[in-house]
Design a protein around this motif. Structure first.
Motif: not given
Length: 278
Positions: A251-278
């Motif tokens: 996952d590449t986040v447009p317009g974001v440099s070295h910013d941990g907060t800036g990449i968190q939404e894809p992280v949360k979406a990824f974890f959400s998908k994992v937790l929703a899986a059987p």
């Protein structure tokens, strides 16, 4: 201290945002947690556990707080370890990133922190979610090599240096000698069972804090061969993982440099998908 704080029972501090607490294994290290509002001490629900590993600034509490919305949405317990700088060397900033440092095994300290949390709360301790940003991502992907059986999913965010899944190059450029150093085999089969995310901002292209100089204590032949920028290095790690049958999402986040907060939404979406899986 407020009157409420003076009179509150101990359990008051074991719900929601918990205090930073020393590790029972080694009190030089500590961690804090978040216990979601739906946690019932008298219930029987086992909650997922997400481990969030800080970067060089050691902002463990802030990182924990930034994932509270995710914790509430999924009733997930959070654990954010704190590995202070300056252990045995006042100028050292990197100790935990390579897992072993001056006789300290940071992976084992974290595993014991997980056991501590599990002794107090009903959490899924066998396989956890893990996210690390920058220095935390260095720790996280190396933890994946050492303990894949303890992970359900791992999110690796913008590491400065990467260890490739290369059994022909010495640790920590590759994984050759890993078992001799750590007593842990390179278990490709177990790694293939872990959901892996690589995530970074597309503007994370500064090199001043990425290139390892020849005078650095972390210098090794080949340490800079994975690329000049974090983006290039993460792509090299992606190719290395795919070569052994691990299929990470990238996952590449447009317009974001070295910013941990800036990449968190894809992280949360990824974890959400994992937790929703059987």
């Amino acid at each position: 201290m407020s009157t409420k704080e003076q009179t509150a029972p101990l359990n008051f501090y074991r719900r929601g945002r918990t205090p930073i607490t020393a590790s029972r294994m080694d009190q030089r290290f500590s961690g804090c947690s978040y216990i979601p509002s739906g946690y019932d001490p008298a219930g029987d629900r086992v909650h997922p556990l997400a481990v969030l590993v800080h970067g060089s600034l050691r902002d463990a509490g802030t990182l924990r707080d930034e994932f509270i919305d995710f914790a509430e949405a999924h009733q997930c317990v959070l654990l954010a370890p704190l590995f202070p700088a300056g252990i045995d060397d006042a100028d050292d900033l990197h100790n935990y990133k390579h897992i072993a440092y001056h006789g300290i095994r940071y992976d084992l300290i974290l595993l014991d922190m997980i056991e501590e949390v599990a002794a107090r709360y009903r959490v899924e301790k066998g396989r956890v979610l893990m996210h690390g940003f920058s220095g935390g991502a260095q720790f996280a992907h190396r933890f994946l090599y050492l303990h894949p059986e303890r992970l359900s999913a791992i999110s690796v965010g913008a590491p400065g240096t990467v260890t490739l899944a290369d059994e022909g190059s010495a640790w920590w450029v590759g994984v050759k000698g890993m078992e001799e150093i750590f007593g842990r085999p390179f278990n490709v089969t177990a790694m293939r069972e872990v959901a892996v995310q690589l995530v970074i901002g597309d503007q994370d292209i500064e090199t001043w804090d990425v290139t390892v100089g020849s005078q650095s204590p972390f210098w090794m032949d080949g340490i800079n061969d994975s690329g000049e920028t974090r983006v290039e290095r993460l792509r090299t790690l992606e190719r290395s993982l795919k070569a052994i049958g691990v299929e990470p999402s990238f996952d590449t986040v447009p317009g974001v440099s070295h910013d941990g907060t800036g990449i968190q939404e894809p992280v949360k979406a990824f974890f959400s998908k994992v937790l929703a899986a059987p």
